[in-house]
Motif scaffolding. Structure first.
Motif, short mmCIF file in Angstrom:
data_model
loop_
_atom_site.label_atom_id
_atom_site.label_comp_id
_atom_site.label_asym_id
_atom_site.label_seq_id
_atom_site.Cartn_x
_atom_site.Cartn_y
_atom_site.Cartn_z
N ALA A 26 0.85 -1.20 0.00
CA ALA A 26 0.00 0.00 0.00
C ALA A 26 0.88 1.25 0.00
N PRO A 27 0.31 2.43 -0.29
CA PRO A 27 1.11 3.65 -0.23
C PRO A 27 1.70 3.89 1.15
N GLN A 28 0.98 3.45 2.22
CA GLN A 28 1.44 3.70 3.58
C GLN A 28 2.53 2.72 4.05
N ALA A 29 2.46 1.48 3.59
CA ALA A 29 3.37 0.45 4.10
C ALA A 29 3.29 -0.80 3.25
N THR A 30 4.27 -1.66 3.41
CA THR A 30 4.27 -2.96 2.75
C THR A 30 4.23 -4.04 3.81
N LEU A 31 3.40 -5.05 3.59
CA LEU A 31 3.29 -6.18 4.50
C LEU A 31 3.56 -7.46 3.71
N THR A 32 4.35 -8.36 4.29
CA THR A 32 4.64 -9.64 3.65
C THR A 32 4.28 -10.78 4.58
N LEU A 33 3.36 -11.61 4.14
CA LEU A 33 2.99 -12.83 4.84
C LEU A 33 3.62 -14.00 4.10
N GLU A 34 4.30 -14.86 4.84
CA GLU A 34 5.03 -15.95 4.19
C GLU A 34 4.82 -17.27 4.93
N LYS A 35 4.71 -18.33 4.18
CA LYS A 35 4.53 -19.65 4.75
C LYS A 35 5.89 -20.30 4.97
N LYS A 36 6.23 -20.54 6.24
CA LYS A 36 7.52 -21.15 6.59
C LYS A 36 7.28 -22.30 7.56
N ASN A 37 7.79 -23.45 7.21
CA ASN A 37 7.63 -24.64 8.05
C ASN A 37 6.17 -24.88 8.42
N GLU A 38 5.32 -24.80 7.40
CA GLU A 38 3.88 -25.05 7.56
C GLU A 38 3.19 -24.01 8.44
N ARG A 39 3.84 -22.88 8.71
CA ARG A 39 3.23 -21.81 9.49
C ARG A 39 3.31 -20.51 8.71
N TRP A 40 2.25 -19.71 8.78
CA TRP A 40 2.27 -18.40 8.16
C TRP A 40 2.82 -17.38 9.16
N VAL A 41 3.78 -16.59 8.71
CA VAL A 41 4.42 -15.62 9.59
C VAL A 41 4.40 -14.24 8.94
N ILE A 42 4.66 -13.22 9.77
CA ILE A 42 4.69 -11.83 9.32
C ILE A 42 6.15 -11.39 9.26
N ASN A 43 6.67 -11.14 8.09
CA ASN A 43 8.08 -10.77 7.97
C ASN A 43 8.39 -9.46 8.67
N GLU A 44 7.45 -8.51 8.63
CA GLU A 44 7.66 -7.21 9.26
C GLU A 44 7.56 -7.25 10.77
N ARG A 45 7.26 -8.37 11.34
CA ARG A 45 7.25 -8.57 12.79
C ARG A 45 8.23 -9.65 13.20
N GLY A 46 9.33 -9.71 12.47
CA GLY A 46 10.40 -10.64 12.83
C GLY A 46 10.03 -12.10 12.71
N GLY A 47 9.05 -12.43 11.86
CA GLY A 47 8.64 -13.81 11.70
C GLY A 47 7.64 -14.27 12.73
N PHE A 48 6.93 -13.33 13.35
CA PHE A 48 5.90 -13.71 14.32
C PHE A 48 4.73 -14.36 13.59
N ALA A 49 4.03 -15.26 14.29
CA ALA A 49 2.95 -16.03 13.69
C ALA A 49 1.81 -15.13 13.22
N ALA A 50 1.31 -15.39 12.02
CA ALA A 50 0.14 -14.69 11.50
C ALA A 50 -1.11 -15.48 11.84
N ASP A 51 -2.22 -14.78 11.87
CA ASP A 51 -3.51 -15.41 12.13
C ASP A 51 -3.90 -16.24 10.91
N LEU A 52 -3.90 -17.56 11.07
CA LEU A 52 -4.16 -18.46 9.94
C LEU A 52 -5.55 -18.24 9.35
N ASP A 53 -6.53 -17.98 10.19
CA ASP A 53 -7.89 -17.77 9.70
C ASP A 53 -7.96 -16.56 8.79
N LYS A 54 -7.24 -15.50 9.17
CA LYS A 54 -7.27 -14.28 8.35
C LYS A 54 -6.54 -14.47 7.03
N VAL A 55 -5.42 -15.21 7.07
CA VAL A 55 -4.69 -15.49 5.83
C VAL A 55 -5.56 -16.31 4.89
#
Length: 430
Positions: free
Chosen positions: A58-87
Motif C-alpha cells: 500500500a502507499p502507507q506500508a508494505t506487508l509480507t505474509l510468508e509460509k515457513k515450516n507449515e506456518r504463516w508468519v509476518i516478515n515485518e514482525r520478525g517472523g511472528f505467527a500470522a492469524d491463519l484464519d485471516k490469511v
C-alpha cells in the motif's frame, strides 16, 4: 453478371465484413492469462495450495505474509505467527472474486480512482509514514514457493451503490474498483470491498498468548516487595510464603475431573477459587483467598494486542523501569516466567519464557470398564494431551518476541504483599 449473382456477392461481402468486425472486437476484448474481464467470470487464476507468500504493498506500508515450516508468519514482525484464519480468508476472497462492471479508464483518471501505479517495494514507507504516492493503488501479490508471482491485483477505491454518509474511507463499501496490471486500460468492479487486504501488521498477528492454568505456585517480584503463594493440591487453599497446606475435602465435580486427569471448565473455575478451609488464613493479616484466586485466575488467558518492533526489549523505551516479574509453576509440569516491562499507554511490554513438558498421568480406569469405553477414554486422553502439547509448543515460540498486552490483564497480579492480605474490618458502630 446478372442481377441475382450480384445480390449474392453483395450479401457474402456483408457477412464477411460483419464477421471480421466481430473477430476484431473479440480480439480486442481478449483478457490476459492473469485473469478475466468477462462478466461473472473468476478475476484471478489462483489455487490456494500454491500460495506461499502474500505481499500487500500500500502507499502507507508494505506487508509480507510468508509460509515457513507449515506456518504463516509476518516478515515485518520478525517472523511472528500470522492469524491463519485471516490469511485463509484473504486467499479464499481473492479466488472467489468475480468480474462485475468493466469500464475503460484513461491514464489521467486512474489516480482519482486510487489505481495509479503502486509504490515500488523498495520505496514503500513504514506504517507510520504518510502516503508517498497520491492516488497509488494497493498491490495485492500472490507468489509461490519459488517466489514467482501467481497472480497480482491492484486495489483502488471502494465502490458504493449509494453515496455513504460521513467519511467514505470508514464506510464498509459494497465492492471495490480493481485493475489487473496487464490490462491497465480497464477498471473492474468486484462485489467485495476486500477489507482483509490491510498492510497494517497488527491486523495480522495471531493474538493467542499463554494460558497459565492449574497453577501450583505463583511468585510475584516487585520493586516495592512482592509475594509468593502455593498450594499442595488443586483443591486445597492457597498458602502465603510457603506455609504448610492441609488438604480440604474436594467438591465432587472437582474430584471427578481431577481423577480424569484434568478439571472440566466448571470444576476448573471452582478449583481455582476454593473456599477458605483448613490451612487457609481468614483472619486479618492472613492471605485473602479471594485475592489469591483473582491473581491466578487472571493468568488463565493472556492474549496479545500487538508485537513490539523486533529490535526492542521488554525493559527498554521511554519508561525503562521494569514493572515486575511473575513466576508460575503448574501441576502439569510447565513453568512460566513473565517479565513485565515498561508501561506504554494502556499496554505493558512483556516477554514470556515457557519451560517444561506436559507431565500428566493417564486417568485411571473405572471398575468393570467396557472395552469400547476404554478405547474412547484412551483416545480422548491422547487427543487432549496432543492439543496441550501443541499449545505449549506455540507458547514457547513466543519467547524471542516482546509482546504488548493490556495493563488490565495484570492488575490483579502485580500487587504488593500487603494488598494480598485480609484487611481489618472497621467497626461499623463507631
Amino acid at each position: 453478371m446478372n442481377k441475382g449473382i450480384a445480390v449474392i456477392l453483395a450479401l457474402l461481402a456483408l457477412v464477411m465484413g460483419v464477421g471480421a468486425i466481430v473477430t476484431l472486437r473479440d480480439q480486442g476484448a481478449t483478457t490476459p492469462a492473469a485473469g478475466s474481464s468477462k462478466l461473472g467470470q473468476p478475476l484471478l487464476q489462483l489455487k490456494a495450495a500454491e500460495v506461499a507468500r502474500i505481499t500487500i504493498r500500500a502507499p502507507q506500508a508494505t506487508l509480507t505474509l510468508e509460509k515457513k515450516n507449515e506456518r504463516w508468519v509476518i516478515n515485518e514482525r520478525g517472523g511472528f505467527a500470522a492469524d491463519l484464519d485471516k490469511v485463509s480468508e484473504l486467499v479464499v476472497k481473492a479466488i472467489e472474486l468475480k468480474t462485475g462492471q468493466v469500464e475503460a479508464i484513461g491514464e489521467n483518471e486512474r489516480a482519482r480512482m486510487q489505481l495509479g501505479a503502486p509504490v515500488p517495494a523498495a520505496a514503500a514507507p513504514s506504517s507510520s509514514a504518510p502516503s508517498s504516492a497520491e492516488g497509488a493503488a494497493t498491490a495485492l501479490v500472490f507468489a509461490g514457493t519459488d517466489g514467482k508471482t501467481l497472480a497480482e491485483l491492484w486495489l483502488g477505491k471502494k465502490y458504493f451503490k449509494t453515496a455513504p454518509e460521513g467519511d467514505a474511507t470508514k464506510a464498509q463499501g459494497d465492492g471495490r474498483y480493481v485493475m489487473l496490471p496487464a490490462d491497465p486500460a480497464r477498471v473492474v468492479v468486484v462485489a467485495d470491498p476486500l477489507k482483509q487486504a490491510s498492510s497494517n501488521a497488527s491486523d495480522w498477528i495471531a493474538r493467542e498468548g499463554v494460558v497459565v492454568d492449574n497453577i501450583k505456585s505463583l511468585e510475584v517480584k516487585l520493586p516495592e516487595g512482592g509475594y509468593r503463594i502455593e498450594r499442595a493440591l488443586l483443591e486445597t487453599p492457597w498458602q502465603l510464603d510457603g506455609g504448610s497446606a492441609t488438604a480440604a475435602k474436594p467438591a465432587k465435580p472437582a474430584a471427578a475431573a481431577a481423577k480424569a486427569g484434568r478439571p472440566t471448565a466448571a470444576s476448573s473455575t471452582a478449583a481455582s477459587h476454593p473456599a477458605a478451609g483448613p490451612g487457609s488464613s481468614a483472619t486479618a493479616g492472613g492471605l485473602d483467598q479471594s485475592r489469591a484466586n483473582n491473581a491466578t485466575f487472571a493468568l488463565a488467558k493472556l492474549d496479545l494486542e500487538d508485537i513490539a518492533a523486533p529490535d526492542t526489549a521488554a525493559g527498554t523505551g521511554a519508561a525503562a523501569d521494569k514493572t515486575g516479574d511473575i513466576i508460575a509453576s503448574t501441576f502439569d509440569g510447565i513453568d512460566y516466567r513473565i517479565k513485565v516491562g515498561s508501561l506504554e499507554g494502556t499496554r505493558y511490554r512483556v516477554q514470556i519464557t515457557v519451560q517444561g513438558d506436559i507431565s500428566r498421568p493417564a486417568p485411571s480406569a473405572p471398575p468393570n470398564e467396557k472395552p469400547e469405553d476404554k478405547t474412547k477414554r484412551e483416545k480422548a486422553f491422547a487427543e487432549q494431551t496432543a492439543a496441550l502439547n501443541a499449545r505449549i509448543a506455540r507458547e514457547k515460540a513466543l519467547g524471542p518476541f516482546t509482546l504488548l498486552m493490556a495493563k488490565t490483564k495484570f492488575d490483579e497480579v502485580l500487587k504488593p504483599r500487603e494488598a494480598m492480605l485480609v484487611q481489618e474490618k472497621k467497626d461499623a458502630k463507631k
